[in-house]
Every structure is written in C-alpha cells, then in structure tokens.
Design an enzyme around this catalytic site. Structure first.
Site, mmCIF file in Angstrom:
data_model
loop_
_atom_site.group_PDB
_atom_site.id
_atom_site.type_symbol
_atom_site.label_atom_id
_atom_site.label_comp_id
_atom_site.label_asym_id
_atom_site.label_seq_id
_atom_site.Cartn_x
_atom_site.Cartn_y
_atom_site.Cartn_z
ATOM 1 N N LYS A 9 0.842 -1.197 0.000
ATOM 2 C CA LYS A 9 0.000 0.000 0.000
ATOM 3 C C LYS A 9 0.888 1.262 0.000
ATOM 4 C CE LYS A 9 -3.800 -2.367 2.403
ATOM 5 N NZ LYS A 9 -4.738 -2.335 3.554
ATOM 6 N N TYR A 49 -12.209 -2.476 -3.275
ATOM 7 C CA TYR A 49 -12.716 -2.549 -1.899
ATOM 8 C C TYR A 49 -14.245 -2.504 -1.855
ATOM 9 C CZ TYR A 49 -8.152 -2.285 0.445
ATOM 10 O OH TYR A 49 -6.897 -2.564 0.943
ATOM 11 N N ASN A 112 -1.802 -0.232 7.125
ATOM 12 C CA ASN A 112 -1.268 -1.543 7.512
ATOM 13 C C ASN A 112 -0.415 -2.182 6.423
ATOM 14 O OD1 ASN A 112 -3.365 -2.206 5.831
ATOM 15 N ND2 ASN A 112 -4.538 -3.351 7.350
ATOM 16 N N HIS A 115 -1.769 -5.470 1.304
ATOM 17 C CA HIS A 115 -3.041 -6.140 1.031
ATOM 18 C C HIS A 115 -2.752 -7.509 0.437
ATOM 19 C CE1 HIS A 115 -6.930 -7.185 -0.657
ATOM 20 N NE2 HIS A 115 -6.272 -7.521 -1.752
ATOM 21 N N GLU A 126 -9.353 -9.929 -8.090
ATOM 22 C CA GLU A 126 -8.384 -8.838 -7.914
ATOM 23 C C GLU A 126 -7.265 -8.906 -8.957
ATOM 24 O OE1 GLU A 126 -7.401 -9.265 -3.757
ATOM 25 O OE2 GLU A 126 -9.402 -8.596 -3.140
#
Ligand code: RTP
Ligand code: MG
Length: 147
Positions: A9, A49, A112, A115, A126
């Site tokens: 990310k 998402y 975080n 992914h 995805e």
C-alpha cells in the site's frame, strides 16, 4: 498453480519496504508472476474494496489507497493465498504477531502496509482488476541449471 494478488500500500512504498516484502515472498519460495508500481484510480479503488462500501471507513480507505503509488504483485505457489495472509499478519497491526509483515512494520489499522486476497474468488477477481493477462508470466524456476 494457485495465484494470489498482493499489494504494498502507499504507506509501504513511502516506508521503503517494497524490497523487504518482495524478498520475504521470494525467500518463502513463491514465484513472482507479475509486478508493477502504479497509482490506483478512484474507480479501481471502489471496485477493489467494493465489499466495504457500506463501512464507515470506506471513504478514508479509498482516499488512502489512491494517495500515492502502490506496488501490485501476483505471487504463485502451493497454498499461496492462505500463506500470504499468514505472512501479512492480522488486519490491525497491533494484533499482528511479530515476524509478520504488519507485526514488524505497521502500527495503525488504516495504514497496515500490505493487502492480500482473502480467498480464491477474491484472488481471481483482484488479479483481473489489476493485471492484463499479457502482464503475467508463466515460467518454471530452473535453479541449479544456470551454472
Ligand atoms: P486488506 O483487504 O487491505 O488486505 O485487509 P484485510 O483483508 O486484512 O482487512 P479488511 O477487513 O478487508 O479491511 C480492508 C482494509 O480496511 C482498513 N480498515 N480500517 N478503521 C477501521 O476500523 C478499519 N478496518 C479496516 C484496513 O486498512 C484494512 O486493511
Ligand atoms: Mg480484505
């Protein structure tokens, strides 16, 4: 062979851990099928998402994931979907065990670092959202035959 979608990310790119994360997957023994540094559009973020669109953090999540370049990857290997999730650690880095990527490099749930697809259906979806077929390589590792 099983494939999964993994993405460093924007916070991970900013924190200079792209190489470390690639290295962990390589050393584990997985095969890189595709990778690119890219900036996610709002449209792609909302699709990626989509399962969270009714959650209170959806707006922040989309803003964050589109805020700077991400490093998108497809990794291949036995049980790679579940194993990548184990290597990442719990969603909230404060619950993630030391030794996991989130446990070692992150503090907050909103940032975080990484992914990873959570099921074979998510992985297929995805990978299709982020990569053209022509961007993915299919090859066999020939360790030992180069020297
Ligand atoms: P990811 O999809 O990013 O790999 O993370 P995950 O499966 O471990 O967690 P998921 O439930 O899919 O949540 C997606 C991302 O939303 C952010 N989040 N924020 N503020 C909050 O309470 C909250 N909860 C989740 C996290 O960045 C999480 O990775
Ligand atoms: Mg998720």
């Amino acid at each position: 062979m099983e494939q999964t979608f993994v993405m460093v990310k924007p916070d991970g790119v900013q924190r200079n851990v792209v190489g470390e994360i690639v290295s962990r997957f390589e050393k584990k023994g997985y095969t890189l099928a595709g990778a690119k540094l890219m900036t996610i559009s709002n449209e792609l973020a909302e699709k990626h998402y989509g399962e969270h669109k009714d959650k209170p953090f959806f707006g922040e999540l989309v803003d964050f994931i589109t805020s700077g370049p991400v490093f998108a990857m497809v990794w291949e290997g036995e049980n790679v979907i579940a194993s990548a999730r184990q290597m990442m650690g719990a969603t909230n880095p404060s619950d993630a065990a030391p030794g996991t990527i989130r446990g070692d490099f992150a503090v907050q749930v909103g940032m975080n670092i990484i992914h990873g697809s959570d099921s074979s259906e998510s992985a297929e979806r995805e990978i299709g959202l982020f990569f053209e077929k022509s961007e993915l390589q299919s090859y066999t590792k020939t360790i030992g035959t180069w020297v």
